[in-house]
Design a protein around this motif. Structure first.
Motif, short mmCIF file in Angstrom:
data_model
loop_
_atom_site.label_atom_id
_atom_site.label_comp_id
_atom_site.label_asym_id
_atom_site.label_seq_id
_atom_site.Cartn_x
_atom_site.Cartn_y
_atom_site.Cartn_z
N ASN A 58 -4.39 10.34 -8.80
CA ASN A 58 -5.12 11.62 -8.76
C ASN A 58 -5.79 11.92 -10.09
OD1 ASN A 58 -4.79 12.54 -6.11
ND2 ASN A 58 -2.78 13.37 -6.55
N ILE A 65 -11.02 12.59 -4.73
CA ILE A 65 -9.97 12.89 -3.76
C ILE A 65 -10.52 13.56 -2.50
CG2 ILE A 65 -7.85 14.24 -3.36
CD1 ILE A 65 -7.43 11.66 -4.97
N SER A 129 -2.59 16.82 -6.33
CA SER A 129 -3.99 17.15 -6.57
C SER A 129 -4.28 18.64 -6.39
CB SER A 129 -4.91 16.33 -5.67
OG SER A 129 -4.74 16.67 -4.32
#
Length: 195
Positions: A58, A65, A129
């Protein structure tokens, strides 16, 4: 950072039916709670590794993402639908008693299953994330949050295993309806990935 939101998300994601939880429950039902420890230890090691990899994945690909998440969600949904139908089609424990008594889920099986478990991969990618990386990119905090997410995940496996052992007689008596209900819940969980 809103730690309560992270923990709430982690608990919901961890305690919903998934491959590791269902295997832990079934294994404890068949062979006892203590016999699940090698499997759950493997799951824990795999979970920690996935959380650490998710943290740094991440961190490196933070801006990408949102682009790859839909593909991961579809893959996770298909895999969980497959598992749901396998659970719903499974035969009675009585007819498989001899075969199941020979099965012992090991550390390596738990670790390997965890490494290919899309539910846990999505859990790590999403939790880190959404709830961690926007607020901190400290290596020490990434390790701390990876440990926290792993502990919550493993508490779910232990809870499911304990439930399998405590409700063994009930689960054996109503195995077919229970498997259908668990399969349907897993289907619901899988479909929630692609919403």
């Amino acid at each position: 950072m809103d730690i309560l939101s992270l923990v709430t998300y982690a608990m919901i994601a961890s305690f919903t039916p998934g491959p590791n939880n269902i295997i832990a429950m079934s294994h404890a039902k068949e062979q006892g709670f203590k016999c699940t420890f090698p499997f759950i230890s493997g799951v824990a090691a795999g979970c920690l590794l996935i959380m650490m990899l998710s943290s740094y994945f991440n961190l490196i690909l933070y801006q990408y993402i949102p682009v790859i998440t839909p593909a991961l969600n579809v893959f996770g949904c298909i895999y969980m639908l497959y598992l749901a139908f396998k659970i719903m089609k499974s035969t009675s424990a009585k007819s498989e008693a001899e075969d199941k008594s020979k099965i012992h889920y090991s550390f390596s099986f738990g670790f390997t299953l965890q490494m290919i478990n899309p539910k846990v991969i999505l859990y790590g990618l999403t939790a880190l994330s959404v709830f961690v990386l926007p607020y901190t990119q400290s290596h020490a905090q990434l390790i701390l949050y990876s440990l926290l997410l792993t502990l919550i995940g493993i508490s779910a496996n232990l809870t499911w295993a304990l439930g399998g052992r405590l409700f063994q007689q009930f689960l054996l008596k109503y195995e077919r309806p229970f498997n259908i209900i668990m399969g349907l819940i897993l289907i619901f969980t899988a479909i929630s990935f692609i919403k």
